[in-house]
Design an enzyme around this catalytic site. Structure first.
Site, PDB file in Angstrom:
ATOM      1  N   SER A 125       0.824  -1.209   0.000  1.00  0.00           N
ATOM      2  CA  SER A 125       0.000   0.000   0.000  1.00  0.00           C
ATOM      3  C   SER A 125       0.858   1.259   0.000  1.00  0.00           C
ATOM      4  CB  SER A 125      -0.909   0.015   1.237  1.00  0.00           C
ATOM      5  OG  SER A 125      -0.125   0.024   2.421  1.00  0.00           O
ATOM      6  N   HIS A 146      -3.373  -3.887  -5.237  1.00  0.00           N
ATOM      7  CA  HIS A 146      -3.563  -3.400  -3.868  1.00  0.00           C
ATOM      8  C   HIS A 146      -5.023  -3.565  -3.455  1.00  0.00           C
ATOM      9  CE1 HIS A 146      -3.959   0.092  -0.857  1.00  0.00           C
ATOM     10  NE2 HIS A 146      -3.544  -0.993  -0.235  1.00  0.00           N
ATOM     11  N   GLU A 158      -6.729  -1.551  -6.449  1.00  0.00           N
ATOM     12  CA  GLU A 158      -5.918  -0.640  -7.250  1.00  0.00           C
ATOM     13  C   GLU A 158      -4.913  -1.484  -8.038  1.00  0.00           C
ATOM     14  OE1 GLU A 158      -5.737   3.459  -4.664  1.00  0.00           O
ATOM     15  OE2 GLU A 158      -4.488   1.791  -3.981  1.00  0.00           O
ATOM     16  N   ASN A 196      -4.868   6.153  -0.805  1.00  0.00           N
ATOM     17  CA  ASN A 196      -4.071   6.658   0.307  1.00  0.00           C
ATOM     18  C   ASN A 196      -3.418   7.998  -0.004  1.00  0.00           C
ATOM     19  OD1 ASN A 196      -4.655   4.593   2.094  1.00  0.00           O
ATOM     20  ND2 ASN A 196      -2.988   3.304   1.369  1.00  0.00           N
TER      21      ASN A 196
END
Length: 236
Positions: A125, A146, A158, A196
């Site tokens: 991540s 991800h 992702e 993120n």
């Protein structure tokens, strides 16, 4: 892609293995010790049984059929401590701890052990996918996949394209995520990827506002819930 390896059966890895097997893929689940393997397989069994019991309670499946479903999914998972078991996998997903040196060591091994056509994918991540591709011996066949926690529930994946990722590898990864029943988004290898990269600064600014006394926790959360349509605030 028919045979999928998962390395690391912790919080994320066991969920990836479970979802993959549940969708009909053959899974080779590998961890460093028998204790870790047993713990991961116990988490998978517990999750499957919980989901089955919930389905029976809702009346969507009979108890007998629910048991058949659990047993069928578990039968598609082969657990091992030897990385050599991954040799003939079509795809290997790495889900070990976020330590770049450990990941590089693993990818060096996978590049040597797996058949030439095997695609390698990291569930990182936060770490550089490019850095891992440099040591795997097949940079065109490495990408990011991800997932989000809990993998059994969260729909997003992702799919991360490193500089060296080939179109064929990237397209195969997108198709695999779809075959898992996930919704995939594409992005390049950048810190934090999409979610993120946006989420961490948002939460950091909310905490800074609270520390500066700009607004109360309740009002910051309410502001984003009612003003931006978020289901919960950043400090909830």
């Amino acid at each position: 892609i028919k045979r999928v390896g998962v390395v690391g059966l912790g919080l994320m890895g066991h969920g990836i293995a479970q979802v993959t097997a549940d969708k009909g893929f053959q899974v080779v689940a590998v961890d460093a010790s028998q204790e870790a393997v047993d713990r991961g397989m116990n988490m998978i069994s517990s999750s499957l049984e919980t989901n089955a019991a919930r389905a029976v309670k809702k009346g969507s499946v009979s108890e007998a059929d629910a048991k058949v479903g659990v047993d069928s999914t578990l039968s598609r998972i082969e657990a091992a401590t030897d990385r050599g078991a991954l040799a003939d996998c079509d795809l290997v997903i790495e889900a070990i701890i976020e330590n770049i040196d450990l990941k590089k060591d693993l990818y060096s091994d996978l590049g040597r052990l797996c058949k030439p056509e095997t695609i390698l994918a990291t569930n990182t991540s936060s770490l550089s996918v490019d850095a891992m591709s440099e040591v795997c011996g097949r940079p065109d066949k490495l990408c990011g996949l991800h997932y989000f926690n809990p993998v059994q529930i969260m729909q997003l994946v992702e799919v991360v394209r490193a500089e060296s990722t080939s179109d064929a590898t990237f397209d195969a990864a997108m198709a695999f995520a779809a075959a898992q029943g996930k919704s995939a988004v594409a992005c390049t290898d950048t810190p934090g990827f999409i979610v993120n990269r946006l989420l961490v600064p948002y939460m950091t600014q909310a905490m800074a506002m609270l520390e500066r006394g700009v607004a109360s926790k309740a009002d910051i959360d309410k502001g984003m819930q009612l003003g931006a349509g978020h289901p919960m605030g950043p400090l909830t």
